[in-house]
Design a protein around this motif. Structure first.
Motif, short mmCIF file in Angstrom:
data_model
loop_
_atom_site.label_atom_id
_atom_site.label_comp_id
_atom_site.label_asym_id
_atom_site.label_seq_id
_atom_site.Cartn_x
_atom_site.Cartn_y
_atom_site.Cartn_z
N HIS A 7 29.21 36.18 46.99
CA HIS A 7 30.48 35.50 47.27
C HIS A 7 30.43 34.65 48.53
O HIS A 7 31.44 34.05 48.90
CB HIS A 7 31.62 36.51 47.39
CG HIS A 7 31.88 37.27 46.13
ND1 HIS A 7 32.30 36.68 44.96
CD2 HIS A 7 31.77 38.59 45.86
CE1 HIS A 7 32.44 37.59 44.03
NE2 HIS A 7 32.13 38.77 44.55
N PRO A 80 36.26 36.16 47.40
CA PRO A 80 37.40 35.51 46.73
C PRO A 80 38.70 36.27 47.00
O PRO A 80 38.69 37.44 47.38
CB PRO A 80 37.03 35.58 45.25
CG PRO A 80 35.98 36.62 45.14
CD PRO A 80 35.30 36.71 46.46
N ALA A 81 39.82 35.60 46.82
CA ALA A 81 41.14 36.17 47.11
C ALA A 81 41.41 37.45 46.32
O ALA A 81 42.11 38.34 46.80
CB ALA A 81 42.22 35.14 46.83
N ASN A 82 40.84 37.59 45.14
CA ASN A 82 41.11 38.77 44.31
C ASN A 82 40.09 39.89 44.52
O ASN A 82 40.07 40.85 43.76
CB ASN A 82 41.17 38.38 42.83
CG ASN A 82 39.83 37.85 42.32
OD1 ASN A 82 38.94 37.54 43.10
ND2 ASN A 82 39.72 37.73 41.01
N PHE A 83 39.26 39.80 45.54
CA PHE A 83 38.25 40.81 45.81
C PHE A 83 38.90 42.12 46.27
O PHE A 83 39.86 42.11 47.03
CB PHE A 83 37.28 40.33 46.90
CG PHE A 83 36.22 41.33 47.25
CD1 PHE A 83 35.08 41.44 46.48
CD2 PHE A 83 36.37 42.16 48.34
CE1 PHE A 83 34.10 42.36 46.79
CE2 PHE A 83 35.40 43.09 48.66
CZ PHE A 83 34.25 43.19 47.89
N SER A 84 38.37 43.24 45.81
CA SER A 84 38.84 44.55 46.29
C SER A 84 37.65 45.48 46.43
O SER A 84 36.69 45.40 45.67
CB SER A 84 39.89 45.16 45.36
OG SER A 84 39.32 45.44 44.10
#
Length: 93
Positions: A7, A80-84
């Motif tokens: 990423h 990315p913004a949706n990474f967890s």
């Protein structure tokens, strides 16, 4: 350690407690932390930096290093913004 992952950019910093233990880097036996010659502290002795002339590829689960009496790791990543994360706060790794 700085590098890239799928990423983007990442930075891994092993932070050892002062005068408590030391940090061992798995692939570099020449890194010696918390040695008596670094006392008393001056601006040129409180930071250890090394640039490696080779590319290092790590795989998931491969040891990077270890603490000889514990401390903490600071990890800064580009994602990315949706990474967890898979690990939740308070869980043991």
């Amino acid at each position: 350690l700085n590098g890239h992952w799928k990423h983007g950019f990442f930075s891994f910093a092993a932070v050892g407690a002062l005068n408590v233990g030391s940090i061992k880097i798995a692939f570099d036996d020449e890194v010696i932390t918390n040695k008596p010659s670094s006392f008393p502290f001056t601006p040129d002795t409180i930071c250890f930096e090394r640039n490696y002339p080779f590319e290092l590829t790590m795989t998931a689960g491969q040891p990077v290093g270890s603490f000889r009496l514990g401390s903490t790791v600071v990890l800064v990543i580009e994602a990315p913004a949706n990474f967890s994360f898979c690990v939740k706060p308070g869980e043991h790794v």
